[in-house]
Design a protein around this motif. Structure first.
Motif, PDB file in Angstrom:
ATOM      1  N   ALA A   1     -63.480  30.347  74.884  1.00 58.40           N
ATOM      2  CA  ALA A   1     -62.189  29.942  75.310  1.00 58.40           C
ATOM      3  C   ALA A   1     -62.296  28.469  75.071  1.00 58.40           C
ATOM      4  CB  ALA A   1     -61.815  30.346  76.694  1.00 58.40           C
ATOM      5  N   ASN A   2     -61.146  27.574  74.545  1.00 64.65           N
ATOM      6  CA  ASN A   2     -61.116  26.199  74.584  1.00 64.65           C
ATOM      7  C   ASN A   2     -62.390  25.679  73.559  1.00 64.65           C
ATOM      8  OD1 ASN A   2     -58.958  26.399  76.120  1.00 64.65           O
ATOM      9  ND2 ASN A   2     -60.264  26.049  78.031  1.00 64.65           N
ATOM     10  N   GLY A   3     -62.681  26.404  72.725  1.00 62.82           N
ATOM     11  CA  GLY A   3     -63.765  26.024  71.868  1.00 62.82           C
ATOM     12  C   GLY A   3     -65.132  26.053  72.362  1.00 62.82           C
ATOM     13  N   LEU A   4     -65.311  26.485  73.546  1.00 63.02           N
ATOM     14  CA  LEU A   4     -66.743  26.613  74.267  1.00 63.02           C
ATOM     15  C   LEU A   4     -67.019  28.124  74.479  1.00 63.02           C
ATOM     16  CD1 LEU A   4     -65.923  24.110  77.061  1.00 63.02           C
ATOM     17  CD2 LEU A   4     -67.176  23.577  74.940  1.00 63.02           C
ATOM     18  N   CYS A   5     -68.339  28.296  74.582  1.00 60.45           N
ATOM     19  CA  CYS A   5     -68.736  29.567  75.039  1.00 60.45           C
ATOM     20  C   CYS A   5     -68.553  29.807  76.615  1.00 60.45           C
ATOM     21  CB  CYS A   5     -70.218  29.688  74.698  1.00 60.45           C
ATOM     22  SG  CYS A   5     -71.359  28.464  75.610  1.00 60.45           S
ATOM     23  N   GLN A   6     -68.960  30.896  77.044  1.00 58.72           N
ATOM     24  CA  GLN A   6     -68.636  31.151  78.148  1.00 58.72           C
ATOM     25  C   GLN A   6     -69.141  30.346  79.184  1.00 58.72           C
ATOM     26  OE1 GLN A   6     -69.829  34.992  79.817  1.00 58.72           O
ATOM     27  NE2 GLN A   6     -67.751  35.254  80.835  1.00 58.72           N
ATOM     28  N   SER A   7     -70.768  30.026  79.049  1.00 58.47           N
ATOM     29  CA  SER A   7     -71.300  29.293  79.921  1.00 58.47           C
ATOM     30  C   SER A   7     -70.809  27.851  80.162  1.00 58.47           C
ATOM     31  CB  SER A   7     -72.821  29.146  79.364  1.00 58.47           C
ATOM     32  OG  SER A   7     -73.582  30.475  79.496  1.00 58.47           O
ATOM     33  N   HIS A   8     -70.643  27.130  78.952  1.00 61.56           N
ATOM     34  CA  HIS A   8     -69.949  25.734  78.742  1.00 61.56           C
ATOM     35  C   HIS A   8     -68.605  25.602  79.287  1.00 61.56           C
ATOM     36  CE1 HIS A   8     -73.322  24.915  75.824  1.00 61.56           C
ATOM     37  NE2 HIS A   8     -73.704  24.153  76.672  1.00 61.56           N
ATOM     38  N   TRP A   9     -67.952  26.691  79.066  1.00 61.79           N
ATOM     39  CA  TRP A   9     -66.666  26.845  79.560  1.00 61.79           C
ATOM     40  C   TRP A   9     -66.489  26.804  81.116  1.00 61.79           C
ATOM     41  CZ3 TRP A   9     -63.766  30.613  82.675  1.00 61.79           C
ATOM     42  CH2 TRP A   9     -62.370  30.118  82.644  1.00 61.79           C
ATOM     43  N   ARG A  10     -67.300  27.321  81.807  1.00 62.24           N
ATOM     44  CA  ARG A  10     -67.583  27.515  83.244  1.00 62.24           C
ATOM     45  C   ARG A  10     -67.851  26.140  83.546  1.00 62.24           C
ATOM     46  NH1 ARG A  10     -70.435  33.333  84.485  1.00 62.24           N
ATOM     47  NH2 ARG A  10     -68.769  34.539  84.198  1.00 62.24           N
ATOM     48  N   ARG A  11     -69.048  25.487  82.750  1.00 54.78           N
ATOM     49  CA  ARG A  11     -69.481  24.150  83.453  1.00 54.78           C
ATOM     50  C   ARG A  11     -68.233  23.302  83.242  1.00 54.78           C
ATOM     51  NH1 ARG A  11     -75.422  22.656  81.232  1.00 54.78           N
ATOM     52  NH2 ARG A  11     -76.481  24.223  82.482  1.00 54.78           N
ATOM     53  N   ASN A  12     -67.447  23.362  82.256  1.00 55.11           N
ATOM     54  CA  ASN A  12     -66.253  22.470  82.045  1.00 55.11           C
ATOM     55  C   ASN A  12     -65.215  22.551  83.148  1.00 55.11           C
ATOM     56  OD1 ASN A  12     -64.884  20.358  80.320  1.00 55.11           O
ATOM     57  ND2 ASN A  12     -63.413  22.119  79.844  1.00 55.11           N
ATOM     58  N   LYS A  13     -64.966  23.794  83.526  1.00 55.07           N
ATOM     59  CA  LYS A  13     -64.112  24.043  84.424  1.00 55.07           C
ATOM     60  C   LYS A  13     -64.554  23.452  85.824  1.00 55.07           C
ATOM     61  CE  LYS A  13     -61.373  27.901  86.569  1.00 55.07           C
ATOM     62  NZ  LYS A  13     -61.272  29.263  86.506  1.00 55.07           N
ATOM     63  N   LYS A  14     -65.797  23.520  86.310  1.00 54.11           N
ATOM     64  CA  LYS A  14     -66.222  23.247  87.504  1.00 54.11           C
ATOM     65  C   LYS A  14     -66.563  21.791  87.652  1.00 54.11           C
ATOM     66  CE  LYS A  14     -68.778  27.272  88.559  1.00 54.11           C
ATOM     67  NZ  LYS A  14     -70.030  27.821  88.821  1.00 54.11           N
ATOM     68  N   GLY A  15     -66.403  20.833  86.375  1.00 52.27           N
ATOM     69  CA  GLY A  15     -66.609  19.507  86.105  1.00 52.27           C
ATOM     70  C   GLY A  15     -67.949  19.171  85.935  1.00 52.27           C
ATOM     71  N   GLN A  16     -68.705  20.027  85.398  1.00 51.20           N
ATOM     72  CA  GLN A  16     -70.236  19.662  85.333  1.00 51.20           C
ATOM     73  C   GLN A  16     -70.708  19.158  84.047  1.00 51.20           C
ATOM     74  OE1 GLN A  16     -71.936  23.328  86.117  1.00 51.20           O
ATOM     75  NE2 GLN A  16     -71.728  23.425  88.223  1.00 51.20           N
ATOM     76  N   ASP A  17     -71.695  18.535  83.719  1.00 50.29           N
ATOM     77  CA  ASP A  17     -72.130  18.182  82.405  1.00 50.29           C
ATOM     78  C   ASP A  17     -72.331  19.126  81.499  1.00 50.29           C
ATOM     79  OD1 ASP A  17     -72.994  16.653  80.431  1.00 50.29           O
ATOM     80  OD2 ASP A  17     -74.779  15.914  81.362  1.00 50.29           O
TER      81      ASP A  17
END
Length: 272
Positions: A96-112
């Motif tokens: 989603a949003n151009g990201l894989c599941q792992s990076h999408w979750r990090r982005n949603k949580k505000g992580q690097d």
């Protein structure tokens, strides 16, 4: 066997001298003389170049969805997962949003999202999992657990049990014995995520309480519960206002998510 009354149709009659397909057409006002698309179970989509299995009406599920939305059937029918993650060096499939599941979750949580992703290790070897998620460092350094935390302490799932504290498992593996009843593993470094055996010592619950009070007497009230300072409460609320979620706030201040929520919403520390 009675067949359908529509010319050139050899299907079995369902109702009003018509087969099921022509009877349905007559009810919906569609022309009866238009050719019927045959459905062959196990066949492929009728759209040129598509080899997906049939879903109905001679089409695969994706082309049926396109037909329902009025989208041209001969357009690009690539799956989203064929796109890769947009993060440099990541070869995982797009979610989603151009990201894989792992990076999408990090982005949603505000992580690097640029930090490396440690692949999940599925094994019953506790030592292998411990040193994968709490890498060994120098003897005098803290070997911090990098996965799930529970009230600031590393949390590991163990076969036959729900969750156990990572530093307790580290002590047991190092000494090759189970934790004696009535005792706890204390941190000489006062760093809850640490799993370095050199920093772990045995003691009683009373010893643990004395350690806690000795290292920060002003931080605890008479009940033994953590008492946040005005600066900490203000900082937690400011971080939430800036967009940080409760999970990240609780990790940063080493408290439960419920405690962070109560402080941020003003249920706790109402006078600040």
């Amino acid at each position: 066997m009675t067949v359908c009354s529509v010319p050139d149709c050899e299907r079995k009659v369902l109702a009003k001298t018509m087969c099921a397909a022509h009877y349905q057409r007559s009810r919906t006002g569609q022309p009866l003389d238009a050719p019927l698309r045959s459905y062959t179970r196990g066949g492929t989509c009728s759209v040129d170049g598509c080899v997906q299995p049939l879903d109905g009406h001679g089409l695969c599920s994706r082309h049926r969805q396109r037909q329902a939305r009025g989208v041209p059937l001969d357009g690009d029918n690539r799956r989203r997962l064929e796109r890769g993650c947009s993060v440099d060096g990541c070869e995982r499939d797009h979610a989603a949003n151009g990201l894989c599941q792992s990076h999408w979750r990090r982005n949603k949580k505000g992580q690097d999202i640029s930090a490396p992703i440690v692949p999940k290790l599925i094994t019953d070897d506790l030592l292998a999992r411990l040193r994968t998620y709490a890498p060994t460092g120098a003897p005098d350094e803290c070997w911090e657990w990098t996965r799930a935390l529970n009230k600031g302490y590393g949390a590991m799932s163990v076969p036959g049990s729900r969750m156990r504290q990572a530093h307790v498992i580290a002590w047991e593996l190092h000494h090759e014995i189970e934790l004696p009843d009535g005792l706890v593993v204390r941190h000489a470094c006062d760093n809850p995520p640490c799993t370095n055996p050199a920093h772990l010592i045995l003691g009683t619950h009373e010893d643990n309480s004395h350690d806690r009070l000795a290292r920060g007497a002003d931080a605890y009230n008479g009940t033994g519960f953590r008492h946040r300072t005005q600066a900490e409460v203000t900082s937690m609320r400011a971080l939430h206002t800036a967009g940080m979620n409760m999970t990240e706030i609780s990790r940063q201040f080493q408290c439960s998510r419920t405690t962070a929520m109560r402080i941020v919403k003003g249920i706790s520390f109402q006078g600040i």
